[in-house]
Scaffold this motif. Structure first.
Motif: not given
Ligand code: ADP
Length: 402
Positions: A198-215
């Motif tokens: 379940p998404l509700e139980e997870l601690k996620i670090i999402s790294c979006h690395l394209g031309n623009g980058c954000s975490i």
């Protein structure tokens, strides 16, 4: 029936058409260089075959008209013809503080998009033009706006406020908004379903690395902090953006280099990041790696700075979340560069993050795990699909409307 996704930018309009039943992509394309010399429409059919044509389109409305003609079979093309559109989902960059989820477009929503013109002057005006063009051209078809900032509306006050006079927040709305929300939301959802948790139980670090980058730090399916701020300039170092910077450098540039605000804006947004540090005239990592292979030390340094920043944010967000279950890598660099993933995760054994070099080296377009057996944290590569997320959210709202 179909769902059409429109992403209207300052000189381009992207579109994707999905089947409503299974959200299978049936057509995709872009009208680019609108109002400039060499305007073209590129279309991709369901078999993935691209076709390009010159066209005479001078504004967003005409571009949407051209797309409508293609999709409804009025123009010659090898993409879907005679299409019946059940709903249209629009990517809108900024919803400010008043929008915290996707919404069906009405007068109030259009007014809010307008009020946010100052916050996103390059994006919100063409986004609204796209909506208004669709209202005319696809009259009667429900329209949904999906905002890049909305996923981050759950960030708590202590994480979105800057250490500036409070009046600047109250009166000018200067605060962290965050961007890439649709992508971070999509990969978080996908990570949970891929891991069967379940998404509700997870601690996620999402790294979006394209031309623009954000975490982004995601707890219980909600963004609790993100690296981009008042604008997309803050946070990670990016293709051409500098990311985090001592603000006093701006005064130095004004006083010692006699640069004005436009020149500094240009320098920090378009001439910095990998482009500026590597100094090879390209921000594309593939070119930078090529230069490194021929012995260019400066390009190695640019890559070190880039990956060190990612590692610092992973560490910071591990503490903000109070632990990590999953790290996700996505977008052009995150999905395609084993070296960047390896360097960003190097030395994070104490945080429970260990990458398996063999799994990491596999290059394909699927969702996959790349951590070693001893790793306590799952490390995933997930191809992002912002259009699909917009289609999903559009569909959800259309169902609610009934
Ligand atoms: P955007 O932010 O414009 O959507 P993308 O997510 O498509 O960008 O990412 C584009 C970037 O991805 C390119 O600039 C390039 O640096 C990087 N990239 C794409 N493929 C590779 C690859 N095979 N190896 C390294 N970098 C790659």
């Amino acid at each position: 029936m179909h769902i059409l996704i429109i992403n209207a930018g300052s000189s381009s309009v992207k579109f994707t058409l999905f089947k409503k039943d299974d959200l299978k992509m049936v057509a995709d394309g872009i009208v680019e260089r609108i109002g400039l010399k060499g305007t073209k429409i590129h279309t991709k059919n369901s078999e993935g075959k691209w076709t390009s044509k010159e066209t005479r389109v001078t504004d967003t409305r005409q571009a949407v008209g051209l797309i409508a003609d293609l999709l409804t079979g009025k123009n010659d093309s090898d993409i879907q013809t005679g299409v019946d559109i059940a709903g249209i989902g629009h990517r809108v960059v900024h919803g400010g503080e008043k929008i915290n989820c996707s919404v069906v477009v009405d007068g109030r929503v259009k007014q809010i998009i307008k009020e946010c013109f100052e916050l996103a002057p390059l994006h919100n005006p063409p986004n609204l033009e796209g909506i208004e063009a669709c209202e005319d051209i696809f009259a009667g078809v429900p329209q949904v706006a999906v905002f890049d900032t909305a996923f981050h509306s759950s960030i708590p006050e202590y994480a979105y406020l800057y250490g500036l006079p409070y009046a600047l927040y109250k009166e000018d709305k200067i605060r962290r908004y965050g961007f890439h929300g649709t992508s971070h939301q999509y990969v978080s959802r996908t990570a949970a379903s891929f891991l069967n948790k379940p998404l509700e139980e997870l601690k996620i670090i999402s790294c979006h690395l394209g031309n623009g980058c954000s975490i982004t730090a995601v707890a219980e399916g909600r963004s609790i902090d993100t690296s981009m701020g008042f604008t997309p300039l803050e946070g990670l170092m990016m293709g051409t953006r500098c990311g985090d910077l001592d603000p006093a450098i701006v005064f130095y540039l004004m006083e010692h280099k006699q640069l004005d605000s436009q020149q500094i804006n240009d320098l920090l947004n378009k001439q910095s990041g990998l482009f500026g540090l590597a100094g090879i005239g390209s921000s594309d990592l593939r070119d930078i790696f090529e230069a490194s292979e021929s012995g260019n030390r400066q390009t190695d340094t640019a890559v070190e700075v880039f990956t060190y920043r990612i590692k610092k944010y992973i560490g910071a967000y591990a503490f903000a979340l109070g632990g990590i279950d999953v790290v996700v890598f996505t977008a052009g660099i995150g999905e395609n560069s084993p070296l960047i993933r390896e360097l960003a995760c190097q030395g994070l054994k104490n945080l429970g993050i260990i990458i398996d070099p063999k799994k990491n080296a596999i290059v394909n377009k699927t969702c996959r795990e790349i951590q070693s057996n001893e790793s306590q944290v799952k490390v995933l590569v997930i191809p992002t699909d912002e259009e699909k997320e917009i289609a999903l959210q559009t569909l959800e709202l259309l169902h609610e409307e009934r």
